[in-house]
Design a protein around this motif. Structure first.
Motif, PDB file in Angstrom:
ATOM      1  N   LYS A  64       0.839  -1.200   0.000  1.00 34.66           N
ATOM      2  CA  LYS A  64       0.000   0.000   0.000  1.00 34.66           C
ATOM      3  C   LYS A  64       0.873   1.249   0.000  1.00 34.66           C
ATOM      4  CE  LYS A  64      -2.580  -0.723   3.650  1.00 34.66           C
ATOM      5  NZ  LYS A  64      -3.659  -0.648   4.671  1.00 34.66           N
ATOM      6  N   LEU A  82      -2.822   0.548  -4.233  1.00 26.45           N
ATOM      7  CA  LEU A  82      -3.092  -0.128  -2.966  1.00 26.45           C
ATOM      8  C   LEU A  82      -2.490  -1.527  -2.911  1.00 26.45           C
ATOM      9  CD1 LEU A  82      -6.790   1.044  -2.843  1.00 26.45           C
ATOM     10  CD2 LEU A  82      -4.978   1.805  -1.287  1.00 26.45           C
ATOM     11  N   LEU A 116     -10.501   1.759  -6.330  1.00 26.40           N
ATOM     12  CA  LEU A 116     -11.054   0.855  -5.326  1.00 26.40           C
ATOM     13  C   LEU A 116     -12.546   1.084  -5.132  1.00 26.40           C
ATOM     14  CD1 LEU A 116     -10.446  -1.320  -3.183  1.00 26.40           C
ATOM     15  CD2 LEU A 116     -10.054   0.536  -1.554  1.00 26.40           C
ATOM     16  N   ASP A 129      -9.294  -8.734   0.857  1.00 29.29           N
ATOM     17  CA  ASP A 129      -8.310  -7.771   0.343  1.00 29.29           C
ATOM     18  C   ASP A 129      -8.787  -6.337   0.509  1.00 29.29           C
ATOM     19  OD1 ASP A 129      -6.795  -9.953  -0.467  1.00 29.29           O
ATOM     20  OD2 ASP A 129      -7.588  -9.924  -2.510  1.00 29.29           O
ATOM     21  N   CYS A 176      -7.330  -2.955   3.008  1.00 28.77           N
ATOM     22  CA  CYS A 176      -6.869  -1.645   2.543  1.00 28.77           C
ATOM     23  C   CYS A 176      -7.149  -0.547   3.566  1.00 28.77           C
ATOM     24  CB  CYS A 176      -7.542  -1.280   1.221  1.00 28.77           C
ATOM     25  SG  CYS A 176      -7.025  -2.283  -0.185  1.00 28.77           S
TER      26      CYS A 176
END
Length: 435
Positions: free
Chosen positions: A25, A282, A375, A408, A412
């Motif tokens: 990230k 990310l 995202l 996942d 983040c």
């Protein structure tokens, strides 16, 4: 032999997975720290309740038939299993045995039907159970059996049910294993409701020998940071909320519910800042195309379900025979269509993945995104499609690039501060994840 390198994969440990995600990230650390601090101050009690307002529990002495009915009527895929007769004031480890999953029940039934067919072909239930390679298409490991004696017992019971119920001919009547399994499929509902071992088998009988999903509850005053870490780093798919001294489970927080919650945070500065970044910023997709376990359209659907179970994953992309072009997807939850469509179940041992997908038609949509999508787009698609994963594709040919899962996405937004979990949680997580 071409598939052997991908049918098994080394599942990364919790720490290695999460450390890799965190290292990839590129978010400013002050932002991550501020967000983590905020989540640590939000109690679990502030999270919205389950849609029905009450968590559906299944008593341990409930029959498998009734368990399937309860899950179906409430339109849920999993439910906690309560140990009958244990006081509400007792330890949760005594009150609850685990979580029962709809898909796992169907797998168990199919495995028993398969074992019966193999035993009939072998000529001896005991020989079929003990003999190497004679444990059915899905394998003894999938049953949770701990040795040949257990397998033999299941085989004998299934054979007895099949013969006594008139579903298959006596041994020596010329019926082979494939034909026997097909015939069992045609009479699935009759077998499940009226014959042994299915009729009298309880949820407790199965869940004590094979815990389908870890059960690790939290209290209402636990922080949401703890829950988010359990659902991401520590691989739990759901977290029950239990208040000591009060009956029943207060809430049942799933990965999907968290994604739905994140979607509703659109417009808040912290969410928009993170969600506006492309996946690559990310560190996603975490798994590359070569690491993603796939299935070909011409392979058997049973092999697809077995591959998911062996690798502890909930879905597979379906690719063309000669390329990485993705043409569909299959989820462990799709196994329910074998019950909803009797024509499919009657031929489940010969059914290919592509035939299975074609039979479902529009009931399953393929959820994909591009490598440069942000995202926020991925969260929208996961939430709107109620999907557990989105496949990352590239170019007009939809070549598979990777996969992004609910786990996942949650990862983040959080990281684990040093010493966050106390000794109790560390022990409980190790115990749950070892099951």
């Amino acid at each position: 032999m071409a598939h052997e390198t991908q049918t098994r994969t080394k599942i990364p440990s919790c720490d290695s997975y999460f450390d890799t995600i965190q290292s990839r990230k590129r978010l400013p650390f002050p932002l991550q720290e501020a967000l983590t601090t905020a989540f640590s101050q939000i109690p679990v009690s502030s999270f919205p309740d389950v849609p029905s307002g009450k968590v559906v529990e299944i008593e341990a002495e409930t029959s498998i038939v009734d368990a399937v009915r309860i899950l179906s009527e409430n339109k849920i895929m999993a439910a906690p299993v309560r140990n009958s007769g244990v006081s509400d004031v007792g330890d949760w480890k005594e009150r609850y045995l685990g979580v029962i999953d709809y898909s796992a029940v169907i797998l168990w039934v199919m495995e028993n039907a398969e074992l019966a067919a193999v035993a009939l072909s072998a000529g001896s239930a005991t020989a079929a159970g003990v003999g190497l390679g004679a444990v059915g298409a899905l394998g003894a490991v999938a049953l949770g059996a701990t040795g040949p004696v257990a397998v033999a017992g299941l085989t004998a019971a299934a054979v007895g049910a099949a013969v006594a119920g008139g579903f298959v001919a006596e041994r020596g009547m010329g019926r082979d294993a494939p034909t026997a399994a097909d015939h069992l499929g045609e009479d699935f509902y009759k077998l499940l409701q009226k014959e042994e071992p299915f009729k009298s088998t309880t949820v407790k009988t199965i869940i004590e020998s094979y815990r389908w999903a870890p059960f690790l509850p939290v209290s209402p005053d636990t922080s949401m940071l703890t829950v988010l870490l359990l659902l991401s780093k520590y691989r739990l798919r759901n977290v029950p909320v239990i208040e000591m001294g009060k009956p029943g489970i207060q809430n049942f927080i799933t990965q999907s519910a968290v994604i739905q919650g994140l979607r509703h945070c659109k417009g808040r500065d912290w969410f928009d800042t993170i969600a506006s970044h492309p996946l690559s910023y990310l560190g996603l997709p975490f798994m590359s195309a070569n690491e993603v376990i796939t299935v070909k359209g011409n392979e058997l659907i049973l092999e697809a379900f077995k591959r998911m179970k062996d690798n502890r994953i909930g879905g597979l992309p379906v690719t063309e025979e000669s390329s990485r072009k993705i043409v569909g997807s299959v989820s462990i939850h799709d196994i329910r269509y074998l019950l909803l469509m009797p024509g499919l179940f009657s031929n489940f041992r010969q059914l290919t993945v592509m035939d299975f997908l074609n039979a479902m038609g529009a009931s399953r949509s393929l959820v994909t995104c591009k490598s440069d999508d942000c995202l926020g787009i991925v969260i929208d698609r996961l939430a709107s499609e109620s999907s557990h994963r989105v496949y990352v594709v590239d170019g007009d040919d939809s070549e598979l690039v990777g996969v992004v899962t609910l786990r996942d996405v949650i990862s983040c937004f959080v990281y684990e501060p040093p010493g966050h979990f106390d000794a109790y949680f560390v022990f409980s997580m190790q115990d749950a994840l070892s099951q």
